[in-house]
Scaffold this motif. Sequence first.
Motif, short mmCIF file in Angstrom:
data_model
loop_
_atom_site.label_atom_id
_atom_site.label_comp_id
_atom_site.label_asym_id
_atom_site.label_seq_id
_atom_site.Cartn_x
_atom_site.Cartn_y
_atom_site.Cartn_z
N ASN A 1 0.79 -1.21 -0.15
CA ASN A 1 -0.03 0.12 -0.01
C ASN A 1 0.86 1.45 -0.09
O ASN A 1 0.32 2.47 -0.46
N SER B 1 -3.37 4.73 -1.93
CA SER B 1 -2.71 3.47 -1.54
C SER B 1 -2.15 2.91 -2.96
O SER B 1 -2.72 2.94 -4.32
N SER C 1 -7.13 6.42 1.24
CA SER C 1 -7.18 5.60 2.79
C SER C 1 -7.00 6.55 3.59
O SER C 1 -5.82 7.41 3.51
#
Length: 267
Positions: free
Chosen positions: A22, A156, A189
Amino acid sequence: MLTSLNDKAAITDDQVQQFRNNGHLLTPHLLSADEVAECRKIINNAAYRYNTEKRPLAERDTYGKAFLQIMNLWEVDDAVRQFTLAKRFAHVAATLLGVPNVRIYHDQALYKEPGGGFTPWHQDQYYWPLDTQNTVTMWMPLINISEEMGMLTFASGSHKEGFTENIPISDESEAILEQFIKEKGFAISRPPYMSAGDATWHYGWTLHAAPGNKSEVTREVMTVIYFADGASVTAPQNKHQENDRNRWLLGLEPGSLAASELNPLVL
Protein backbone atom coordinates in the motif's frame (compact mmCIF):
# COMPACT_ATOMS: atom_id res chain seq x y z
CA MET A 1 14.66 10.71 30.38
CA LEU A 2 13.36 8.85 27.31
CA THR A 3 15.75 5.89 27.42
CA SER A 4 12.81 3.48 27.19
CA LEU A 5 12.45 4.52 23.54
CA ASN A 6 15.59 2.58 22.70
CA ASP A 7 13.83 -0.79 22.87
CA LYS A 8 12.45 -2.54 19.78
CA ALA A 9 8.83 -2.47 18.68
CA ALA A 10 7.27 -5.67 17.37
CA ILE A 11 6.48 -5.50 13.65
CA THR A 12 4.90 -8.53 11.99
CA ASP A 13 5.52 -9.90 8.51
CA ASP A 14 1.91 -9.03 7.64
CA GLN A 15 2.50 -5.40 8.58
CA VAL A 16 5.65 -5.27 6.46
CA GLN A 17 3.77 -6.72 3.48
CA GLN A 18 0.89 -4.29 3.96
CA PHE A 19 3.33 -1.39 4.01
CA ARG A 20 5.09 -2.51 0.84
CA ASN A 21 1.82 -3.18 -0.99
CA ASN A 22 0.00 0.00 0.00
CA GLY A 23 2.91 2.36 0.60
CA HIS A 24 1.64 3.21 4.08
CA LEU A 25 0.92 1.58 7.43
CA LEU A 26 -0.67 2.45 10.77
CA THR A 27 1.14 1.16 13.89
CA PRO A 28 -1.07 1.62 16.96
CA HIS A 29 0.25 2.32 20.45
CA LEU A 30 3.86 2.87 19.41
CA LEU A 31 4.14 5.01 22.55
CA SER A 32 2.48 4.28 25.87
CA ALA A 33 0.21 6.90 27.46
CA ASP A 34 2.98 7.94 29.87
CA GLU A 35 5.58 8.10 27.10
CA VAL A 36 3.46 10.20 24.78
CA ALA A 37 2.56 12.60 27.60
CA GLU A 38 6.26 13.18 28.28
CA CYS A 39 7.13 13.43 24.59
CA ARG A 40 4.30 15.88 23.95
CA LYS A 41 5.53 18.16 26.71
CA ILE A 42 9.08 18.08 25.34
CA ILE A 43 8.12 18.59 21.69
CA ASN A 44 5.56 21.32 22.37
CA ASN A 45 8.09 23.21 24.45
CA ALA A 46 10.60 23.16 21.61
CA ALA A 47 8.12 23.65 18.76
CA TYR A 48 6.56 26.81 20.14
CA ARG A 49 9.94 28.14 21.21
CA TYR A 50 11.40 27.79 17.72
CA ASN A 51 8.30 28.55 15.63
CA THR A 52 8.96 31.57 13.41
CA GLU A 53 5.55 31.84 11.71
CA LYS A 54 3.75 34.82 13.27
CA ARG A 55 1.38 35.81 10.45
CA PRO A 56 -2.35 35.23 10.91
CA LEU A 57 -3.82 32.43 8.78
CA ALA A 58 -5.54 34.88 6.44
CA GLU A 59 -2.21 36.33 5.33
CA ARG A 60 -0.60 33.00 4.37
CA ASP A 61 -0.60 31.07 1.08
CA THR A 62 -1.96 27.52 0.75
CA TYR A 63 1.26 25.96 2.04
CA GLY A 64 1.41 28.34 5.01
CA LYS A 65 -2.22 27.73 5.93
CA ALA A 66 -1.71 23.97 5.92
CA PHE A 67 0.40 23.82 9.08
CA LEU A 68 3.02 25.38 11.30
CA GLN A 69 6.22 23.60 10.28
CA ILE A 70 9.14 23.61 12.73
CA MET A 71 12.04 21.56 11.41
CA ASN A 72 15.00 19.68 12.86
CA LEU A 73 14.14 20.26 16.48
CA TRP A 74 16.56 17.47 17.44
CA GLU A 75 19.40 19.69 16.24
CA VAL A 76 18.64 22.45 18.77
CA ASP A 77 16.95 20.67 21.68
CA ASP A 78 18.58 17.83 23.61
CA ALA A 79 15.28 16.46 24.89
CA VAL A 80 13.75 16.25 21.41
CA ARG A 81 16.99 14.62 20.27
CA GLN A 82 16.14 11.60 22.43
CA PHE A 83 12.80 11.30 20.61
CA THR A 84 14.08 11.77 17.07
CA LEU A 85 17.05 9.43 17.44
CA ALA A 86 15.08 6.77 19.33
CA LYS A 87 15.93 3.23 18.27
CA ARG A 88 12.32 2.08 18.71
CA PHE A 89 11.24 4.22 15.76
CA ALA A 90 14.40 3.53 13.75
CA HIS A 91 13.87 -0.21 14.13
CA VAL A 92 10.35 0.07 12.69
CA ALA A 93 11.67 2.15 9.79
CA ALA A 94 14.45 -0.31 8.98
CA THR A 95 12.12 -3.32 9.27
CA LEU A 96 9.53 -1.81 6.94
CA LEU A 97 12.18 -0.84 4.40
CA GLY A 98 13.95 -4.19 4.69
CA VAL A 99 17.36 -2.65 5.31
CA PRO A 100 19.84 -3.24 8.17
CA ASN A 101 20.51 0.42 8.98
CA VAL A 102 18.80 3.79 8.59
CA ARG A 103 19.81 7.43 8.93
CA ILE A 104 17.84 10.55 9.81
CA TYR A 105 17.00 13.01 7.04
CA HIS A 106 15.25 15.49 9.32
CA ASP A 107 12.39 15.76 11.79
CA GLN A 108 9.58 18.29 11.76
CA ALA A 109 6.67 19.29 13.95
CA LEU A 110 3.55 19.80 11.81
CA TYR A 111 0.92 21.66 13.80
CA LYS A 112 -2.36 22.33 11.97
CA GLU A 113 -4.08 25.18 13.76
CA PRO A 114 -7.86 25.48 14.26
CA GLY A 115 -9.18 26.66 10.92
CA GLY A 116 -5.93 25.62 9.26
CA GLY A 117 -6.22 24.80 5.58
CA PHE A 118 -5.89 21.53 3.68
CA THR A 119 -2.52 19.99 2.84
CA PRO A 120 -2.44 19.45 -0.95
CA TRP A 121 -1.53 16.14 -2.55
CA HIS A 122 2.24 15.74 -2.77
CA GLN A 123 5.20 13.37 -2.59
CA ASP A 124 7.74 13.98 0.17
CA GLN A 125 10.65 12.73 -1.88
CA TYR A 126 10.15 15.49 -4.43
CA TYR A 127 12.21 17.53 -1.93
CA TRP A 128 14.98 15.00 -1.28
CA PRO A 129 18.14 14.66 -3.44
CA LEU A 130 18.68 10.98 -2.56
CA ASP A 131 19.34 8.03 -4.88
CA THR A 132 17.30 5.49 -2.93
CA GLN A 133 13.65 4.39 -2.94
CA ASN A 134 14.12 3.22 0.65
CA THR A 135 12.81 6.30 2.43
CA VAL A 136 10.02 6.49 4.97
CA THR A 137 8.28 9.15 7.07
CA MET A 138 6.88 8.46 10.54
CA TRP A 139 3.84 10.68 11.28
CA MET A 140 2.81 10.65 14.96
CA PRO A 141 -0.01 12.63 16.60
CA LEU A 142 0.76 13.84 20.10
CA ILE A 143 -2.94 14.11 20.94
CA ASN A 144 -5.95 12.03 19.93
CA ILE A 145 -7.08 13.15 16.48
CA SER A 146 -10.13 12.57 14.29
CA GLU A 147 -10.73 13.10 10.58
CA GLU A 148 -12.02 16.64 11.10
CA MET A 149 -8.67 17.72 12.57
CA GLY A 150 -6.69 17.03 9.40
CA MET A 151 -6.04 13.28 9.23
CA LEU A 152 -3.26 12.12 6.93
CA THR A 153 -4.74 10.64 3.76
CA PHE A 154 -3.01 8.27 1.33
CA ALA A 155 -3.35 7.16 -2.28
CA SER A 156 -2.69 3.46 -1.72
CA GLY A 157 -0.19 1.91 -4.12
CA SER A 158 0.92 5.25 -5.54
CA HIS A 159 4.50 4.71 -4.36
CA LYS A 160 4.92 2.10 -7.09
CA GLU A 161 4.73 4.85 -9.71
CA GLY A 162 7.82 6.52 -8.30
CA PHE A 163 8.39 10.17 -9.18
CA THR A 164 5.22 11.64 -10.74
CA GLU A 165 5.50 15.43 -11.13
CA ASN A 166 8.30 17.93 -10.50
CA ILE A 167 6.01 20.09 -8.39
CA PRO A 168 6.04 21.30 -4.76
CA ILE A 169 3.13 21.33 -2.31
CA SER A 170 0.74 23.91 -3.78
CA ASP A 171 -2.69 24.48 -5.30
CA GLU A 172 -1.14 23.28 -8.56
CA SER A 173 0.04 20.00 -7.02
CA GLU A 174 -3.44 19.46 -5.60
CA ALA A 175 -5.08 19.79 -9.02
CA ILE A 176 -2.49 17.85 -11.04
CA LEU A 177 -1.96 15.01 -8.58
CA GLU A 178 -5.65 14.62 -7.76
CA GLN A 179 -6.26 14.09 -11.48
CA PHE A 180 -3.35 11.63 -11.62
CA ILE A 181 -4.82 9.66 -8.70
CA LYS A 182 -8.21 9.47 -10.40
CA GLU A 183 -6.68 8.34 -13.70
CA LYS A 184 -4.67 5.60 -11.97
CA GLY A 185 -7.60 4.50 -9.82
CA PHE A 186 -5.69 4.50 -6.54
CA ALA A 187 -7.83 3.76 -3.48
CA ILE A 188 -7.93 6.61 -0.97
CA SER A 189 -7.18 5.54 2.61
CA ARG A 190 -7.53 7.59 5.79
CA PRO A 191 -7.71 6.38 9.39
CA PRO A 192 -10.95 7.67 10.95
CA TYR A 193 -9.19 8.15 14.29
CA MET A 194 -5.69 7.98 15.76
CA SER A 195 -4.73 7.95 19.41
CA ALA A 196 -1.80 9.94 20.72
CA GLY A 197 1.28 7.76 20.28
CA ASP A 198 -0.05 5.87 17.26
CA ALA A 199 1.98 6.40 14.09
CA THR A 200 1.56 6.11 10.36
CA TRP A 201 4.46 5.32 8.04
CA HIS A 202 4.66 6.11 4.33
CA TYR A 203 7.24 5.80 1.58
CA GLY A 204 8.81 8.97 0.22
CA TRP A 205 6.97 8.45 -3.08
CA THR A 206 3.54 7.70 -1.56
CA LEU A 207 1.07 10.39 -2.57
CA HIS A 208 -0.63 11.86 0.48
CA ALA A 209 -2.63 14.86 1.63
CA ALA A 210 -4.72 16.04 4.58
CA PRO A 211 -7.98 17.96 4.95
CA GLY A 212 -8.18 21.21 6.89
CA ASN A 213 -8.64 21.38 10.65
CA LYS A 214 -12.33 22.03 11.32
CA SER A 215 -11.98 21.59 15.07
CA GLU A 216 -11.10 24.14 17.73
CA VAL A 217 -7.95 22.25 18.76
CA THR A 218 -4.49 22.39 17.20
CA ARG A 219 -3.55 19.10 15.55
CA GLU A 220 -0.14 18.37 17.08
CA VAL A 221 1.94 15.97 14.97
CA MET A 222 5.64 15.08 15.07
CA THR A 223 7.36 13.48 12.11
CA VAL A 224 10.74 11.86 11.51
CA ILE A 225 12.13 10.99 8.05
CA TYR A 226 14.46 8.01 7.61
CA PHE A 227 16.47 6.72 4.66
CA ALA A 228 18.56 3.60 4.10
CA ASP A 229 22.21 3.83 5.08
CA GLY A 230 24.42 3.77 2.00
CA ALA A 231 22.33 6.20 -0.07
CA SER A 232 24.14 8.86 -2.07
CA VAL A 233 23.34 12.49 -2.82
CA THR A 234 21.89 13.11 -6.30
CA ALA A 235 22.15 16.21 -8.47
CA PRO A 236 19.21 18.43 -7.42
CA GLN A 237 16.28 18.37 -9.85
CA ASN A 238 14.65 21.55 -8.53
CA LYS A 239 15.39 24.50 -6.25
CA HIS A 240 13.87 22.72 -3.27
CA GLN A 241 16.25 19.78 -3.61
CA GLU A 242 19.13 22.22 -3.85
CA ASN A 243 17.95 23.90 -0.64
CA ASP A 244 17.67 20.49 1.03
CA ARG A 245 21.13 19.48 -0.19
CA ASN A 246 22.62 22.55 1.44
CA ARG A 247 20.54 22.45 4.64
CA TRP A 248 19.87 18.82 5.55
CA LEU A 249 22.91 17.29 3.85
CA LEU A 250 25.26 20.16 4.75
CA GLY A 251 26.16 20.87 1.12
CA LEU A 252 27.49 17.40 0.28
CA GLU A 253 28.30 17.13 -3.42
CA PRO A 254 26.27 14.88 -5.75
CA GLY A 255 27.70 11.38 -5.68
CA SER A 256 28.78 11.71 -2.05
CA LEU A 257 27.53 9.35 0.63
CA ALA A 258 24.48 10.92 2.29
CA ALA A 259 26.01 10.87 5.75
CA SER A 260 26.59 14.40 7.02
CA GLU A 261 26.60 15.29 10.72
CA LEU A 262 22.86 15.98 10.36
CA ASN A 263 22.19 12.45 9.08
CA PRO A 264 23.25 10.27 12.01
CA LEU A 265 23.02 6.50 11.86
CA VAL A 266 20.19 5.62 14.24
CA LEU A 267 20.13 1.86 13.78
